[in-house]
Design a protein around this motif. Structure first.
Motif, PDB file in Angstrom:
ATOM      1  N   ILE A  82       0.841  -1.208   0.000  1.00 51.09           N
ATOM      2  CA  ILE A  82       0.000   0.000   0.000  1.00 51.09           C
ATOM      3  C   ILE A  82       0.874   1.254   0.000  1.00 51.09           C
ATOM      4  O   ILE A  82       0.635   2.204  -0.750  1.00 51.09           O
ATOM      5  N   LEU A  83       1.909   1.255   0.840  1.00 46.35           N
ATOM      6  CA  LEU A  83       2.806   2.406   0.920  1.00 46.35           C
ATOM      7  C   LEU A  83       3.521   2.658  -0.401  1.00 46.35           C
ATOM      8  O   LEU A  83       3.819   3.803  -0.758  1.00 46.35           O
ATOM      9  N   LYS A  84       3.796   1.580  -1.120  1.00 47.84           N
ATOM     10  CA  LYS A  84       4.448   1.687  -2.431  1.00 47.84           C
ATOM     11  C   LYS A  84       3.599   2.501  -3.413  1.00 47.84           C
ATOM     12  O   LYS A  84       4.112   3.113  -4.345  1.00 47.84           O
ATOM     13  N   GLU A  85       2.274   2.499  -3.185  1.00 43.80           N
ATOM     14  CA  GLU A  85       1.371   3.322  -4.003  1.00 43.80           C
ATOM     15  C   GLU A  85       1.599   4.812  -3.716  1.00 43.80           C
ATOM     16  O   GLU A  85       1.324   5.659  -4.566  1.00 43.80           O
ATOM     17  N   HIS A  86       2.081   5.108  -2.511  1.00 44.68           N
ATOM     18  CA  HIS A  86       2.317   6.496  -2.096  1.00 44.68           C
ATOM     19  C   HIS A  86       3.662   7.003  -2.621  1.00 44.68           C
ATOM     20  O   HIS A  86       3.762   8.132  -3.095  1.00 44.68           O
ATOM     21  N   SER A  87       4.687   6.161  -2.525  1.00 41.33           N
ATOM     22  CA  SER A  87       6.025   6.539  -3.000  1.00 41.33           C
ATOM     23  C   SER A  87       6.842   5.272  -3.258  1.00 41.33           C
ATOM     24  O   SER A  87       6.795   4.333  -2.455  1.00 41.33           O
ATOM     25  N   PRO A  88       7.621   5.247  -4.344  1.00 42.01           N
ATOM     26  CA  PRO A  88       8.443   4.055  -4.642  1.00 42.01           C
ATOM     27  C   PRO A  88       9.489   3.753  -3.574  1.00 42.01           C
ATOM     28  O   PRO A  88       9.984   2.641  -3.499  1.00 42.01           O
ATOM     29  N   VAL A  89       9.826   4.742  -2.735  1.00 40.52           N
ATOM     30  CA  VAL A  89      10.844   4.522  -1.706  1.00 40.52           C
ATOM     31  C   VAL A  89      10.461   3.381  -0.770  1.00 40.52           C
ATOM     32  O   VAL A  89      11.322   2.670  -0.237  1.00 40.52           O
ATOM     33  N   PHE A  90       9.144   3.166  -0.589  1.00 40.08           N
ATOM     34  CA  PHE A  90       8.713   2.173   0.400  1.00 40.08           C
ATOM     35  C   PHE A  90       8.937   0.733  -0.042  1.00 40.08           C
ATOM     36  O   PHE A  90       8.908  -0.173   0.785  1.00 40.08           O
ATOM     37  N   GLU A  91       9.172   0.497  -1.339  1.00 37.68           N
ATOM     38  CA  GLU A  91       9.393  -0.874  -1.801  1.00 37.68           C
ATOM     39  C   GLU A  91      10.625  -1.494  -1.140  1.00 37.68           C
ATOM     40  O   GLU A  91      10.668  -2.692  -0.879  1.00 37.68           O
ATOM     41  N   PHE A  92      11.634  -0.663  -0.876  1.00 36.37           N
ATOM     42  CA  PHE A  92      12.885  -1.199  -0.327  1.00 36.37           C
ATOM     43  C   PHE A  92      13.217  -0.632   1.052  1.00 36.37           C
ATOM     44  O   PHE A  92      14.346  -0.709   1.512  1.00 36.37           O
ATOM     45  N   LEU A  93      12.213  -0.058   1.718  1.00 37.31           N
ATOM     46  CA  LEU A  93      12.449   0.485   3.050  1.00 37.31           C
ATOM     47  C   LEU A  93      12.199  -0.611   4.094  1.00 37.31           C
ATOM     48  O   LEU A  93      11.099  -1.157   4.152  1.00 37.31           O
ATOM     49  N   PRO A  94      13.202  -0.964   4.900  1.00 36.20           N
ATOM     50  CA  PRO A  94      13.054  -2.111   5.823  1.00 36.20           C
ATOM     51  C   PRO A  94      12.257  -1.772   7.081  1.00 36.20           C
ATOM     52  O   PRO A  94      12.768  -1.781   8.204  1.00 36.20           O
ATOM     53  N   ILE A  95      10.980  -1.469   6.896  1.00 38.04           N
ATOM     54  CA  ILE A  95      10.111  -1.126   8.024  1.00 38.04           C
ATOM     55  C   ILE A  95      10.043  -2.274   9.025  1.00 38.04           C
ATOM     56  O   ILE A  95      10.011  -2.066  10.240  1.00 38.04           O
ATOM     57  N   GLU A  96      10.054  -3.514   8.502  1.00 35.76           N
ATOM     58  CA  GLU A  96       9.951  -4.687   9.376  1.00 35.76           C
ATOM     59  C   GLU A  96      11.102  -4.781  10.371  1.00 35.76           C
ATOM     60  O   GLU A  96      10.925  -5.289  11.476  1.00 35.76           O
ATOM     61  N   SER A  97      12.284  -4.288   9.986  1.00 31.46           N
ATOM     62  CA  SER A  97      13.417  -4.395  10.918  1.00 31.46           C
ATOM     63  C   SER A  97      13.206  -3.490  12.130  1.00 31.46           C
ATOM     64  O   SER A  97      13.626  -3.815  13.244  1.00 31.46           O
TER      65      SER A  97
END
Length: 318
Positions: free
Chosen positions: A193-208
């Motif tokens: 869903i966040l990837k729809e907002h900005s491509p940066v979220f595809e590779f942002l390690p939120i889970e860590s």
């Protein structure tokens, strides 16, 4: 029906901060981070999301699996990681607003780990933490209609995408639509869903960052359950997203490769014609010779097309 939550001053402040940081990320051309950083963050994401669920593999072992090296580890843990690698490698194939697509993702993520992966549960289920029942999920007979309502909210509501991603994550965990694998697929879908907002979220390690605050993560889920809305969870997740963006901005000194620059410039220019000067204006810290090499390499590799010659030269992405 719209899921219940309240907009607090903390939520408004966090959204403003996140928006500001996304602007900084875009200005630093980190909206699609350098290749090496993307690889590192993807490994951190997989390792952290699975460690939350009890997986024992380390970052180093997952790196070895990605490089097709043999490792010594429990068979189930290896299978979980291989499934996760498979799903994260094809994120762009899934349709974020479709329940059917989420079920397909769950089927890949939980393949050979549970019976009937990708199938919504029809029975009752409770979530146990230690010796206590932490959450009793809605009856199986309601799952499909609840998930349909949730996807209808995701697709049609006017809420900001940042908020919808958090609301969806919480409501997904509350519904607990699958027998197993709900945590990892819920976190994955928030990324989608966040990837729809900005491509940066595809590779942002939120889970860590969630892993670092795992106890608080589960505590906020429980607190929101008792409150009867997702307000506390939205605040928690927005804080996590803000921290993840701050961590990304700390690595601005990582050099972009020519491939990184070409990929990032496509996001800026789209399908419009452009000149070498246009390219240089986007990357002010490179020389004219470097820009020429970047563009020649992209032409040679069939990424862009070249029109004209010398001063009249123009380019366009295929």
């Amino acid at each position: 029906m719209k899921p219940p939550y309240e907009i607090t001053s903390k939520i408004l402040n966090l959204i403003a901060s996140i928006s500001e940081k996304i602007g900084e990320v875009n200005a630093a051309h980190l909206n699609k981070p350098p290749t090496e950083l993307r690889k590192r963050n993807r490994i951190k994401t997989i390792q952290s999301s699975l460690e939350i669920e009890g997986n024992t593999l380390t970052v180093e072992q997952i790196t070895d699996l990605l490089e097709n090296k043999r490792i010594l580890a429990p068979k189930k843990d290896i299978l979980e990681v291989k499934n996760a690698i498979s799903i994260y490698n094809q994120l762009n194939k899934f349709k974020v607003f479709e329940l059917k697509s989420l079920c397909k993702a769950h089927k890949i993520l939980m393949k050979d780990l549970i019976e009937n992966p990708g199938k919504l549960r029809t029975g009752s289920v409770g979530i146990v933490k230690g010796s206590d029942i932490a959450h009793i999920a809605p009856p199986g007979a309601l799952v499909r209609s609840l998930m349909s309502d949730l996807f209808n909210y995701l697709k049609n509501d006017d809420d900001l995408v940042l908020i919808k991603s958090c609301v969806f994550h919480y409501e997904f965990e509350f519904i607990h639509p699958f027998i197993d694998g709900n945590g990892r697929i819920g976190r994955l879908w928030q990324t989608m869903i966040l990837k729809e907002h900005s491509p940066v979220f595809e590779f942002l390690p939120i889970e860590s960052l969630i892993k670092q605050k795992q106890k608080e993560y589960y505590g906020v889920l429980g607190k929101s359950d008792k409150q009867g809305n997702s307000t506390f969870f939205i605040e928690f997740m927005l804080e996590i997203i803000k921290d993840a963006l701050e961590d990304l901005l700390k690595v601005q000194n990582i050099s972009l490769t020519n491939d990184d620059r070409i990929m990032n410039f496509k996001e800026i220019i789209g399908t419009r014609m452009f000149s070498r000067q246009d390219y240089l204006r986007a990357f002010k810290n490179i020389s004219q010779a470097t820009a020429s090499r970047d563009l020649k390499s992209a032409v040679d590799n069939g990424i862009i097309e070249k029109y004209g010659d010398k001063r009249t030269t123009k380019y366009k992405y295929k």
